[in-house]
Enzyme design. Structure first.
Site, mmCIF file in Angstrom:
data_model
loop_
_atom_site.group_PDB
_atom_site.id
_atom_site.type_symbol
_atom_site.label_atom_id
_atom_site.label_comp_id
_atom_site.label_asym_id
_atom_site.label_seq_id
_atom_site.Cartn_x
_atom_site.Cartn_y
_atom_site.Cartn_z
ATOM 1 N N GLY A 1 0.782 -1.346 -0.036
ATOM 2 C CA GLY A 1 -0.073 -0.080 0.085
ATOM 3 C C GLY A 1 0.900 1.137 -0.004
ATOM 4 O O GLY A 1 2.168 1.166 0.488
ATOM 5 N N GLN B 1 2.860 9.830 1.293
ATOM 6 C CA GLN B 1 4.220 9.234 1.035
ATOM 7 C C GLN B 1 4.977 9.801 -0.159
ATOM 8 O O GLN B 1 6.420 9.539 -0.367
ATOM 9 C CB GLN B 1 4.135 7.735 1.280
ATOM 10 C CG GLN B 1 3.633 7.171 2.586
ATOM 11 C CD GLN B 1 3.634 5.855 2.326
ATOM 12 O OE1 GLN B 1 2.459 5.089 2.024
ATOM 13 N NE2 GLN B 1 4.712 5.156 2.925
ATOM 14 N N CYS C 1 6.830 -0.516 6.245
ATOM 15 C CA CYS C 1 6.397 0.464 5.811
ATOM 16 C C CYS C 1 7.237 0.964 4.648
ATOM 17 O O CYS C 1 8.384 1.288 5.046
ATOM 18 C CB CYS C 1 6.065 1.528 6.753
ATOM 19 S SG CYS C 1 5.143 3.201 5.818
ATOM 20 N N LEU C 2 6.754 1.318 3.343
ATOM 21 C CA LEU C 2 7.792 1.735 2.300
ATOM 22 C C LEU C 2 8.496 3.088 2.949
ATOM 23 O O LEU C 2 9.560 3.332 2.413
ATOM 24 C CB LEU C 2 7.065 2.013 0.976
ATOM 25 C CG LEU C 2 6.606 0.865 0.408
ATOM 26 C CD1 LEU C 2 5.774 1.378 -0.804
ATOM 27 C CD2 LEU C 2 7.549 0.105 0.017
ATOM 28 N N HIS D 1 -3.586 0.719 7.990
ATOM 29 C CA HIS D 1 -2.410 1.532 7.822
ATOM 30 C C HIS D 1 -2.155 2.395 6.889
ATOM 31 O O HIS D 1 -1.821 3.702 7.273
ATOM 32 C CB HIS D 1 -1.271 0.221 7.250
ATOM 33 C CG HIS D 1 0.193 0.517 7.002
ATOM 34 N ND1 HIS D 1 1.112 0.149 7.684
ATOM 35 C CD2 HIS D 1 0.637 1.617 6.152
ATOM 36 C CE1 HIS D 1 2.360 0.681 7.289
ATOM 37 N NE2 HIS D 1 2.039 1.572 6.394
ATOM 38 N N GLU D 2 -2.690 2.384 5.862
ATOM 39 C CA GLU D 2 -2.746 3.481 4.648
ATOM 40 C C GLU D 2 -3.546 4.456 5.140
ATOM 41 O O GLU D 2 -3.499 5.663 5.110
ATOM 42 C CB GLU D 2 -3.176 2.985 3.338
ATOM 43 C CG GLU D 2 -2.433 1.935 2.794
ATOM 44 C CD GLU D 2 -0.984 2.121 2.743
ATOM 45 O OE1 GLU D 2 -0.583 3.267 2.749
ATOM 46 O OE2 GLU D 2 -0.212 1.129 3.078
ATOM 47 N N HIS E 1 -1.768 6.786 7.691
ATOM 48 C CA HIS E 1 -1.050 7.705 6.894
ATOM 49 C C HIS E 1 -1.794 9.016 6.617
ATOM 50 O O HIS E 1 -1.147 10.113 6.767
ATOM 51 C CB HIS E 1 -0.741 7.216 5.718
ATOM 52 C CG HIS E 1 0.611 6.227 5.645
ATOM 53 N ND1 HIS E 1 1.825 6.740 6.044
ATOM 54 C CD2 HIS E 1 0.904 4.981 5.338
ATOM 55 C CE1 HIS E 1 2.853 5.799 6.347
ATOM 56 N NE2 HIS E 1 2.693 4.617 5.686
HETATM 57 CO CO CO Z 1 3.169 2.967 5.244
#
Ligand code: CO
Length: 164
Positions: free
Chosen positions: A48, A53, A90-91, A132-133, A136
């Protein structure tokens, strides 16, 4: 389509903790953003990615748990139930993984790229990825839900397993 640069917590921590504004215009610019986010997500082998981000403070998310890209604009968790513990990364926090506690089941309401409202329900990985997303978008990183970070040794085992 274009790959966008993914912000990371070590360099852009302050930005990643900002709150995102609702998407109000369902225009070409949004379509390009969502296309770019999907391409960036796949390039990074992620599950995701939220607009914040890639430096855009708008409430837009892409998720792909291996069943195709889901685009969520202005998503909200409207129902949740149960609890699960799973491994999360997480990216924007490369190389770090932790065990988190999240709902086992969620119902999410969102809009598509044309502004049409829809709902979906998700369990397990889709529930975790959705939470999670959507976190963000309020500047919340998965670290807030971690019960324990994985050790260096566990990470090494993981990467050698992936190598096979
Ligand atoms: Co993330």
């Amino acid at each position: 389509m274009a790959i966008r640069n993914i912000l990371t917590e070590d360099k852009d921590g302050d930005f990643l903790h900002k709150k995102c504004r609702a998407v109000e215009k369902f225009d070409k610019r949004l379509a390009v953003l969502l296309d770019d986010m999907a391409e960036t997500l796949h390039k990074a082998n992620g599950v995701g990615l939220a607009a914040i981000q890639v430096g855009v403070l708008r409430r837009a998310v892409v998720i792909d748990i291996g069943q195709g890209v889901m685009e969520l604009v202005n998503p909200v968790v409207v129902e949740q139930s149960g609890e699960q513990e799973s491994m999360e990364g997480c990216l924007s926090i490369p190389g770090k993984w932790g065990m988190t506690k999240r709902p086992k089941h969620v119902k999410v309401r969102a809009q598509d790229r044309n502004g049409k409202a829809f709902e979906y329900e998700g369990d397990d990985l889709l529930a975790t990825a959705s939470c999670h997303e959507i976190d963000h978008l309020d500047g919340i990183l998965f670290l807030s839900h971690v019960t324990r970070m994985l050790t260096e040794e566990e990470l090494k085992k993981m990467s050698s397993a992936e190598g096979k």
